[in-house]
Motif scaffolding. Sequence first.
Motif, short mmCIF file in Angstrom:
data_model
loop_
_atom_site.label_atom_id
_atom_site.label_comp_id
_atom_site.label_asym_id
_atom_site.label_seq_id
_atom_site.Cartn_x
_atom_site.Cartn_y
_atom_site.Cartn_z
N GLU A 67 0.82 -1.21 0.00
CA GLU A 67 0.00 0.00 0.00
C GLU A 67 0.86 1.26 0.00
OE1 GLU A 67 -2.40 -0.59 3.44
OE2 GLU A 67 -4.00 -1.62 2.34
N THR A 68 1.95 1.24 0.76
CA THR A 68 2.85 2.39 0.82
C THR A 68 3.43 2.70 -0.55
OG1 THR A 68 3.44 1.84 3.10
CG2 THR A 68 4.92 3.31 1.92
N ALA A 69 3.83 1.63 -1.28
CA ALA A 69 4.38 1.82 -2.62
C ALA A 69 3.32 2.29 -3.60
CB ALA A 69 5.01 0.52 -3.11
N VAL A 70 2.13 1.73 -3.50
CA VAL A 70 1.05 2.05 -4.43
C VAL A 70 0.56 3.49 -4.24
CG1 VAL A 70 -1.38 1.54 -4.95
CG2 VAL A 70 0.29 -0.32 -4.79
N MET A 71 0.59 3.98 -3.00
CA MET A 71 0.13 5.34 -2.72
C MET A 71 0.94 6.40 -3.47
SD MET A 71 -0.68 5.15 1.38
CE MET A 71 -0.71 6.94 1.53
N LYS A 72 2.15 6.06 -3.86
CA LYS A 72 3.01 7.02 -4.56
C LYS A 72 2.68 7.13 -6.05
CE LYS A 72 6.82 5.66 -1.48
NZ LYS A 72 8.16 5.01 -1.43
N LEU A 73 1.87 6.22 -6.55
CA LEU A 73 1.56 6.19 -7.98
C LEU A 73 0.53 7.26 -8.33
CD1 LEU A 73 1.30 2.32 -8.51
CD2 LEU A 73 3.26 3.79 -9.04
N SER A 74 0.69 7.86 -9.50
CA SER A 74 -0.28 8.86 -9.95
C SER A 74 -1.60 8.21 -10.31
CB SER A 74 0.28 9.64 -11.14
OG SER A 74 0.65 8.76 -12.20
N LYS A 75 -1.51 6.99 -10.89
CA LYS A 75 -2.72 6.22 -11.19
C LYS A 75 -2.83 5.08 -10.18
CE LYS A 75 -3.08 2.90 -14.26
NZ LYS A 75 -3.10 2.10 -15.50
N GLN A 76 -3.89 5.07 -9.42
CA GLN A 76 -4.04 4.09 -8.36
C GLN A 76 -4.60 2.77 -8.90
OE1 GLN A 76 -3.32 4.53 -4.71
NE2 GLN A 76 -2.00 5.81 -5.97
N PRO A 77 -3.85 1.69 -8.80
CA PRO A 77 -4.36 0.38 -9.25
C PRO A 77 -5.28 -0.25 -8.21
CG PRO A 77 -2.16 0.13 -8.36
CD PRO A 77 -2.47 1.60 -8.29
N ALA A 78 -6.00 -1.25 -8.62
CA ALA A 78 -6.78 -2.04 -7.67
C ALA A 78 -5.82 -2.97 -6.93
CB ALA A 78 -7.84 -2.86 -8.42
N LEU A 79 -5.91 -2.95 -5.61
CA LEU A 79 -5.04 -3.79 -4.78
C LEU A 79 -5.84 -5.02 -4.36
CD1 LEU A 79 -2.15 -3.61 -3.62
CD2 LEU A 79 -3.16 -2.65 -1.54
N VAL A 80 -5.38 -6.20 -4.80
CA VAL A 80 -6.11 -7.44 -4.53
C VAL A 80 -5.27 -8.32 -3.60
CG1 VAL A 80 -7.22 -9.47 -5.53
CG2 VAL A 80 -7.18 -7.30 -6.80
N PRO A 81 -5.58 -8.33 -2.30
CA PRO A 81 -4.83 -9.19 -1.37
C PRO A 81 -5.30 -10.63 -1.44
CG PRO A 81 -6.48 -7.94 -0.16
CD PRO A 81 -6.57 -7.50 -1.60
N LEU A 82 -4.36 -11.56 -1.44
CA LEU A 82 -4.65 -12.99 -1.41
C LEU A 82 -4.09 -13.53 -0.11
CD1 LEU A 82 -3.53 -13.77 -5.08
CD2 LEU A 82 -5.88 -13.39 -4.28
N SER A 83 -4.97 -13.83 0.84
CA SER A 83 -4.53 -14.22 2.17
C SER A 83 -5.20 -15.51 2.61
CB SER A 83 -4.82 -13.09 3.17
OG SER A 83 -4.14 -11.92 2.80
N PRO A 84 -4.87 -16.64 1.98
CA PRO A 84 -5.51 -17.91 2.34
C PRO A 84 -5.02 -18.44 3.68
CG PRO A 84 -3.74 -18.29 0.77
CD PRO A 84 -3.88 -16.80 0.90
N ASN A 85 -5.90 -19.11 4.38
CA ASN A 85 -5.52 -19.76 5.63
C ASN A 85 -5.56 -21.28 5.52
OD1 ASN A 85 -5.02 -17.54 7.48
ND2 ASN A 85 -7.19 -17.04 7.22
N ASN A 86 -6.50 -21.79 4.76
CA ASN A 86 -6.59 -23.25 4.59
C ASN A 86 -6.56 -23.60 3.10
OD1 ASN A 86 -9.30 -23.00 3.52
ND2 ASN A 86 -10.03 -22.76 5.63
N LEU A 87 -6.63 -24.88 2.82
CA LEU A 87 -6.49 -25.35 1.44
C LEU A 87 -7.62 -24.86 0.54
CD1 LEU A 87 -4.54 -27.05 -0.27
CD2 LEU A 87 -5.96 -29.05 0.25
N GLN A 88 -8.84 -24.85 1.07
CA GLN A 88 -9.97 -24.36 0.29
C GLN A 88 -9.78 -22.89 -0.08
OE1 GLN A 88 -12.43 -26.13 -1.05
NE2 GLN A 88 -13.17 -24.27 -2.05
#
Length: 313
Positions: free
Chosen positions: A102-123
Amino acid sequence: MKVVSFLPAATKMIYDMGLQEYLYGVTFECPKEAADQPKIVRCILEGKNYTSIEIDRIFSASKAQGKSLYWVDDELLASIAPDIVFTQDICEVCNIDTVCTETAVMKLSKQPALVPLSPNNLQDVYECAITIAKALGKEEVALHYLANLQQKTDAILDTLRANRAPLKRVMLMEWIEPVYNCGHWIPFQIAAAGGVDMLSNPAGDSIVTPWDKILKYNPEVLVIAPCGFDINRSREEMDLLTSKNGWENLEAVKRNQVYLADFDMFTQPSIGTLVEGIEALACMFYPDLFVPNEQISRKFINLSSAVFLHQPV
């Protein structure tokens, strides 16, 4: 559409699903398929050959000081001007976390969509593939990809049931010194291959596990797959385990059921590599029932074979 992946597992799934045409940047440790992609995320450990003890100390000191092991090439990221950035927020040791992203993305003139992938289990990991493909407008690609992988795991379960295979008492180590148990999706992988790891932390973080506790648990099968280490790298540090009091008394050692395995089959949550991990585990647990294909056979080895193959002449 331009996509940047700050997560090796996401990069791997993008390639596995044939969606790499959208990919414009990756991390320094992304899989070999992405070798020619611009490297946006770098690490202070990059190119170093620290021992597991040294790596643990570096991370502990960094965490205590509130610093990150990773940094972003801001100029390169800005030149790409991505529309989507895939990142994670599970392990700040293995990959850059969402806060740093997020810190790196905030510096961009065009803000991209930030998609976090945070799985905990296999499903959750299965669903990450859908999340990736859906973000690219290709959900049907993910569904076909996952259906093929599901057939592989179903075949393993069918074989285990047909042969009434008993559960194997297993331990999988995510780190050598100090010893860490396995967590998150790995206990589910073990279960899918016909084992149970009572020292694990399903859907949670891996933690330091006292050696005395391991001796009391006395696993029948021991799998050593430190995060970030391949077979050869793990072999270099096996003396840290084999020199411990009681090593020779472990049931897994007596049964010649100690294995070294490449980390990406377990601690890199790409569903394709995790399914490979399940297939590899089934071969380790039940060598009379399962034979690894050529690709998987290169990703794990019995410790006795590893020692024999590397004895001085």
